[in-house]
Design an enzyme around this catalytic site. Sequence first.
Site, PDB file in Angstrom:
ATOM      1  N   GLY A 155       0.758  -1.039  -0.010  1.00 19.18           N
ATOM      2  CA  GLY A 155      -0.088   0.015  -0.024  1.00 19.18           C
ATOM      3  C   GLY A 155       0.824   1.065  -0.071  1.00 19.18           C
ATOM      4  CB  CYS A 156      -0.045   4.745  -0.727  1.00 20.47           C
ATOM      5  SG  CYS A 156      -1.506   4.639  -0.189  1.00 20.47           S
ATOM      6  CE1 TYR A 157      -1.442   8.084   4.118  1.00 28.10           C
ATOM      7  CE2 TYR A 157      -3.191   6.406   3.797  1.00 28.10           C
ATOM      8  CZ  TYR A 157      -2.819   7.954   4.246  1.00 28.10           C
ATOM      9  OH  TYR A 157      -3.609   8.734   3.857  1.00 28.10           O
ATOM     10  CB  THR A 188       5.022   2.419  -0.059  1.00 27.81           C
ATOM     11  OG1 THR A 188       4.636   1.031  -0.673  1.00 27.81           O
ATOM     12  CG2 THR A 188       6.599   2.517  -0.907  1.00 27.81           C
ATOM     13  CB  SER A 189       5.358   6.697   2.602  1.00 32.79           C
ATOM     14  OG  SER A 189       4.467   6.615   3.566  1.00 32.79           O
TER      15      SER A 189
END
Length: 401
Positions: A204-206, A208-209
């Site tokens: 997911g995006c969150y 990953t960051s």
Amino acid sequence: MGTLASFSSSYFDGGCFLKVQNEIKDSKIRKFFVKASVASSTPKSLNFSEIKAQISEKFRIGVLGASGYTGSEIIRLLVNHPNFEITLMTADRKAGQSIGSVFPHLVTQDLPDMVAVKDADFSNVDAVFCCLPHGTTQEIIKSLPNNLKIVDLSADFRLRDVDEYKEWYGQSHKAQDLQKEAVYGLTEISRKEIQNARLVANPGCYPTSIQLPLIPLIKAKLIEVRNIIIDSKSGVSGAGRGAKEANLYTEIAEGIHSYGITRHRHVPEIEQGLSDAANSEVTVSFTPHLMPMSRGMQSTIYVEMAPGVSTQDLYQELRSFYENEEFVTLLKRNEVPHTRHVRGSNYCFMNVFPDRIPGRAIIISVIDNLVKGASGQALQNLNLMMGNPENTGLLYMPLFP
């Protein structure tokens, strides 16, 4: 027009030479590579067998769920990929339509019309990007031919514990055998496993960051795994393209929208990755926010350093860990990462700062939620799975301003 005197790396697509052109008509290869450079003199003879030996057929790619934001980003990245060619696109509600009618910015591309998943023919496909909603993906992937390589951008195969999946997503997992096979695709962390995988669960995006800066520091035992506080902010595209009242312009514009407080579905994914790095259970405090921008993501992470550790130690560890990575950049000391500096790219920018509270540090990580946080990382993963250099088709510079 110049002629070919020697052959070096360049992309060749079309009819500069009749002999090459005729050969293409008799083959299944539509676009191909030759080693070519333009020179001012005409060669006495053209060794076509040498050219043909360097021609390689493209891998045929299917995009399931092409009418969503991640699907359109996959298409945007694939159309200039030298080794991948889109041969199938599905979108149940847009079946029969062209991609240009759904996404006008792609109107110049000569691509197949979208079809319903049930009508899809996978005989002309080597690999698939699955951009379908959570909960629908499991059964569809289970029904796909076993020879296909698959990168799934939904959350359906990210959590190893199917009971945890049921708790956070509200339904039982319908492809538990496949779940055991799936490899979690945080590229910079699990590169070797991804190379040998058939099914990759794209992060997911969150997560990953958040995981990119934290995993190296946890593995090096430079930060405590207790009291990790994460404040993340995302562009509205992270909520998807579906029509939702909460995502209307008047609901989002001119304000910050906190949501999923303590119960966001990315929490178990984040904790799974951090727990693996720590070899012990990790619980985090995570609060996401929607921002009035179309794309971009920033995670501001507050951590407690291990005894005797300084922010300089954290900085040095991240620099050492990522110094040879194409897409993860540790900025110079005191430089603040901004989402506008990674927009439209597959890059993650990060940095470390001392907190005013002794013994604590602040980490800032920024990505484009649709690229490194979704479709870009998915392409990075499929490159590895298919034996391509992982940066192929991804060297787009960020869009600015």
